[in-house]
Design a protein around this motif. Structure first.
Motif, PDB file in Angstrom:
ATOM      1  N   ASP A 155     -10.949   0.995   2.984  1.00  0.00           N
ATOM      2  CA  ASP A 155     -10.247   0.011   3.136  1.00  0.00           C
ATOM      3  C   ASP A 155      -9.876  -0.372   4.417  1.00  0.00           C
ATOM      4  N   ILE A 156      -9.425   0.916   5.058  1.00  0.00           N
ATOM      5  CA  ILE A 156      -8.838  -0.114   6.704  1.00  0.00           C
ATOM      6  C   ILE A 156      -9.871  -0.137   7.453  1.00  0.00           C
ATOM      7  N   LYS A 157     -10.905   0.559   7.773  1.00  0.00           N
ATOM      8  CA  LYS A 157     -13.061  -0.311   8.082  1.00  0.00           C
ATOM      9  C   LYS A 157     -12.462  -1.300   7.723  1.00  0.00           C
ATOM     10  N   LYS A 158     -12.651  -1.365   6.705  1.00  0.00           N
ATOM     11  CA  LYS A 158     -12.782  -3.375   5.757  1.00  0.00           C
ATOM     12  C   LYS A 158     -12.382  -4.074   5.814  1.00  0.00           C
ATOM     13  N   ASN A 159     -10.907  -4.048   6.170  1.00  0.00           N
ATOM     14  CA  ASN A 159      -9.482  -4.628   6.452  1.00  0.00           C
ATOM     15  C   ASN A 159      -9.189  -5.179   7.723  1.00  0.00           C
ATOM     16  N   ILE A 160      -9.023  -3.882   8.239  1.00  0.00           N
ATOM     17  CA  ILE A 160      -8.610  -3.759   9.652  1.00  0.00           C
ATOM     18  C   ILE A 160      -9.088  -3.983  10.698  1.00  0.00           C
ATOM     19  N   ASN A 161      -9.245  -5.089  11.429  1.00  0.00           N
ATOM     20  CA  ASN A 161     -10.949  -4.877  11.959  1.00  0.00           C
ATOM     21  C   ASN A 161     -10.131  -4.673  13.379  1.00  0.00           C
ATOM     22  N   GLN A 162      -9.111  -5.545  13.831  1.00  0.00           N
ATOM     23  CA  GLN A 162      -8.265  -4.998  15.075  1.00  0.00           C
ATOM     24  C   GLN A 162      -8.009  -4.059  15.241  1.00  0.00           C
ATOM     25  N   ARG A 163      -8.178  -3.443  17.101  1.00  0.00           N
ATOM     26  CA  ARG A 163      -7.378  -1.864  16.552  1.00  0.00           C
ATOM     27  C   ARG A 163      -6.243  -2.341  16.831  1.00  0.00           C
ATOM     28  N   SER A 164      -5.777  -1.420  15.949  1.00  0.00           N
ATOM     29  CA  SER A 164      -4.109  -1.332  15.365  1.00  0.00           C
ATOM     30  C   SER A 164      -3.402   0.414  15.661  1.00  0.00           C
ATOM     31  N   LEU A 165      -2.025   0.111  15.672  1.00  0.00           N
ATOM     32  CA  LEU A 165      -1.538   1.360  15.362  1.00  0.00           C
ATOM     33  C   LEU A 165      -0.988   1.243  14.164  1.00  0.00           C
ATOM     34  N   ILE A 166      -1.193   2.718  13.450  1.00  0.00           N
ATOM     35  CA  ILE A 166      -1.431   2.870  12.035  1.00  0.00           C
ATOM     36  C   ILE A 166      -0.247   4.127  11.890  1.00  0.00           C
ATOM     37  N   ILE A 167       0.993   3.906  11.320  1.00  0.00           N
ATOM     38  CA  ILE A 167       2.008   4.882  11.224  1.00  0.00           C
ATOM     39  C   ILE A 167       1.789   5.070   9.392  1.00  0.00           C
ATOM     40  N   LEU A 168       1.398   6.560   9.322  1.00  0.00           N
ATOM     41  CA  LEU A 168       1.015   7.009   8.115  1.00  0.00           C
ATOM     42  C   LEU A 168       2.138   7.759   7.584  1.00  0.00           C
ATOM     43  N   TYR A 169       3.012   7.560   7.001  1.00  0.00           N
ATOM     44  CA  TYR A 169       3.862   8.365   6.091  1.00  0.00           C
ATOM     45  C   TYR A 169       3.642   9.219   4.752  1.00  0.00           C
ATOM     46  N   THR A 170       3.190  10.389   5.312  1.00  0.00           N
ATOM     47  CA  THR A 170       2.466  11.630   3.497  1.00  0.00           C
ATOM     48  C   THR A 170       3.622  12.406   4.613  1.00  0.00           C
ATOM     49  N   ASN A 171       2.214  14.082   3.562  1.00  0.00           N
ATOM     50  CA  ASN A 171       3.299  15.630   3.155  1.00  0.00           C
ATOM     51  C   ASN A 171       2.251  15.874   3.505  1.00  0.00           C
ATOM     52  N   PHE A 172       2.393  17.250   4.858  1.00  0.00           N
ATOM     53  CA  PHE A 172       1.270  18.554   4.255  1.00  0.00           C
ATOM     54  C   PHE A 172       2.270  19.669   4.165  1.00  0.00           C
ATOM     55  N   GLU A 173       1.874  20.009   3.042  1.00  0.00           N
ATOM     56  CA  GLU A 173       2.825  21.757   3.406  1.00  0.00           C
ATOM     57  C   GLU A 173       2.149  22.451   3.856  1.00  0.00           C
ATOM     58  N   THR A 174       0.667  22.516   3.394  1.00  0.00           N
ATOM     59  CA  THR A 174      -0.578  23.831   4.094  1.00  0.00           C
ATOM     60  C   THR A 174      -1.904  23.275   5.066  1.00  0.00           C
ATOM     61  N   LEU A 175      -2.226  24.141   5.284  1.00  0.00           N
ATOM     62  CA  LEU A 175      -3.594  23.764   6.075  1.00  0.00           C
ATOM     63  C   LEU A 175      -4.327  23.730   5.781  1.00  0.00           C
TER      64      LEU A 175
END
Length: 428
Positions: A313-333
């Motif tokens: 979706d990002i590759k398709k809809n965001i053509n200009q270089r942007s700052l993307i702040i991704l809120y997620t969570n990782f508990e393990t490697l």
């Protein structure tokens, strides 16, 4: 009082002289009972009460509720207020007692802290009134059935409204950031003053003016900033009553306001099995309202998040270089390594910042003193998980992805810090 009269009647079988006196006491009590009824029910509208709330509640914050009560009786009254607050709070013993002077009015304030977005329905406002005799209560019901929506934390929005422009940022816990280099946005040529960077001296203008002149630059504007909220299973974990998803939503609202005030373009979307709640990055006057409504309408069943769909979706809809702040969570490697190829793909064309959370409950367990073998075992496992969080940070930084590891309650400040740092360093 009735119990005492019953006891006296029983005693009158043994001591007959008590019989007549007990009847007098009973009739006196009935007289006061009738008098109390007349005092309370003689006036049609003895009191008037109203509940006042804000147009919307702020999620995760203490919201004030105001009750205004007017006493039209000519004597002081004791009141007991039972407000039918929304079922989401699960408060079953709500009760406020107060004394109101004759022919006066009073205000009662209490606070509610919602922990989920949506519609909150208030029921009736019930007020029980007692005269000074305190024998009979009269109930007044004010049918104030009203619905109040709960939006992402707009109280935090107001709190941090000017945080990006204050000269005393350290008072709010924001780090001072050393500016590296200059942006390419030229603003003006001005006369040199003590403290200016001598590397920006404009020698041609200096020769013409016969005075030291320097080039002044400004921060680059109109850069696209997208906040991406993972609304999958990993964001369901609750802290202080709020889920990680709601912490991310509140932080997104505040950060969007700072971004627009800094003349950048703010946009957002959320994803789990598919990408939804999209707001294209713009800096129109109506942008904050768009973002607020989309954040309010984020709904999820907490499915497993599909990072491959996010990448496409990002590759398709965001053509200009942007700052993307991704809120997620990782508990393990292992959890990180499954999604790492997609994060690398996003970071190739955009500046990616991954924001995830440290487990505050584990930190409490680590800092506690272990006294039994079971507690030692639990502490070691907690330290292992905390160490894995730090390994995740190092793994992401090695491949050039910026990270923010934060406690849920510090999320808003830490994301503002990171955005201001990126702007100051001019790396977007």
């Amino acid at each position: 009082m009735l119990f005492c009269i019953i006891v006296l009647f029983v005693c009158a079988f043994i001591f007959p002289f008590l019989y007549a006196a007990t009847w007098y006491l009973f009739l006196m009590l009935m007289g006061f009972f009738v008098l109390d009824i007349l005092l309370l029910f003689f006036a049609k509208s003895g009191i008037v009460a109203a509940r006042t709330t804000s147009e919307k509640l702020s999620n995760g914050d203490e919201n004030p509720i105001h009750l205004n009560i007017k006493n039209f009786y000519t004597f002081p009254i004791a009141i007991k207020v039972i407000d039918e607050i929304p079922f989401q709070f699960q408060v079953r013993n709500f009760e406020i007692k107060k004394t109101v002077k004759a022919s006066s009015e009073t205000e009662i304030n209490y606070f509610l802290r919602p922990t989920e977005r949506g519609e909150y329905h208030f029921g009736n406002l019930n007020v029980y009134v007692n005269s000074p005799l305190q024998i009979v209560s009269r109930r007044f019901t004010f049918d104030n059935n009203q619905m109040v929506p709960t939006y992402p934390s707009y109280i935090q929005l107001r709190k941090y409204d000017l945080i990006a422009f204050s000269n005393n940022l350290f008072q709010y816990g924001v780090k001072k950031i050393r500016r590296i280099g200059h942006s390419m946005e030229f603003e003006q040529i001005k006369e040199y003053t003590q403290g200016d960077d001598i590397r920006t001296l404009n020698w041609k203008a200096t020769a013409k003016k016969n005075a030291l002149m320097i080039n002044q630059f400004q921060d680059e504007k109109s850069q696209s900033i997208y906040m991406v909220i993972d609304k999958g299973r990993v964001m369901r974990m609750p802290f202080n009553g709020l889920s990680l998803l709601d912490y991310a939503i509140n932080a997104t609202l505040v950060l969007s306001n700072v971004i627009l005030k800094k003349q950048d373009k703010a946009g957002m979307f959320a994803f789990s099995k598919k990408v939804e709640n999209r707001v294209v990055a713009e800096k129109r006057s109506s942008q904050m309202q768009k973002i607020l409504e989309n954040l309010y309408n984020i709904k999820t069943n907490f499915f497993e998040s599909d990072f491959s769909r996010l990448y496409v979706d990002i590759k398709k809809n965001i053509n200009q270089r942007s700052l993307i702040i991704l809120y997620t969570n990782f508990e393990t490697l292992d959890g990180l390594h499954r999604q790492l190829p997609y994060l690398k793909g996003i970071a190739k064309n955009h500046l990616l910042v991954v924001v995830f959370f440290s487990n505050t409950e584990l930190n409490v367990l680590i800092q506690s003193q272990a006294k039994t073998i079971q507690e030692v075992y639990d502490k070691v496992i907690a330290e292992k998980f905390a160490f894995e969080k730090r390994l995740i940070v190092n793994e992401l930084r090695k491949i050039g992805i910026h990270t923010v590891l934060t406690q849920p309650e510090n999320l808003t400040l830490d994301t503002i810090n990171k955005y201001l740092e990126i702007k100051a360093r001019g790396i977007l």
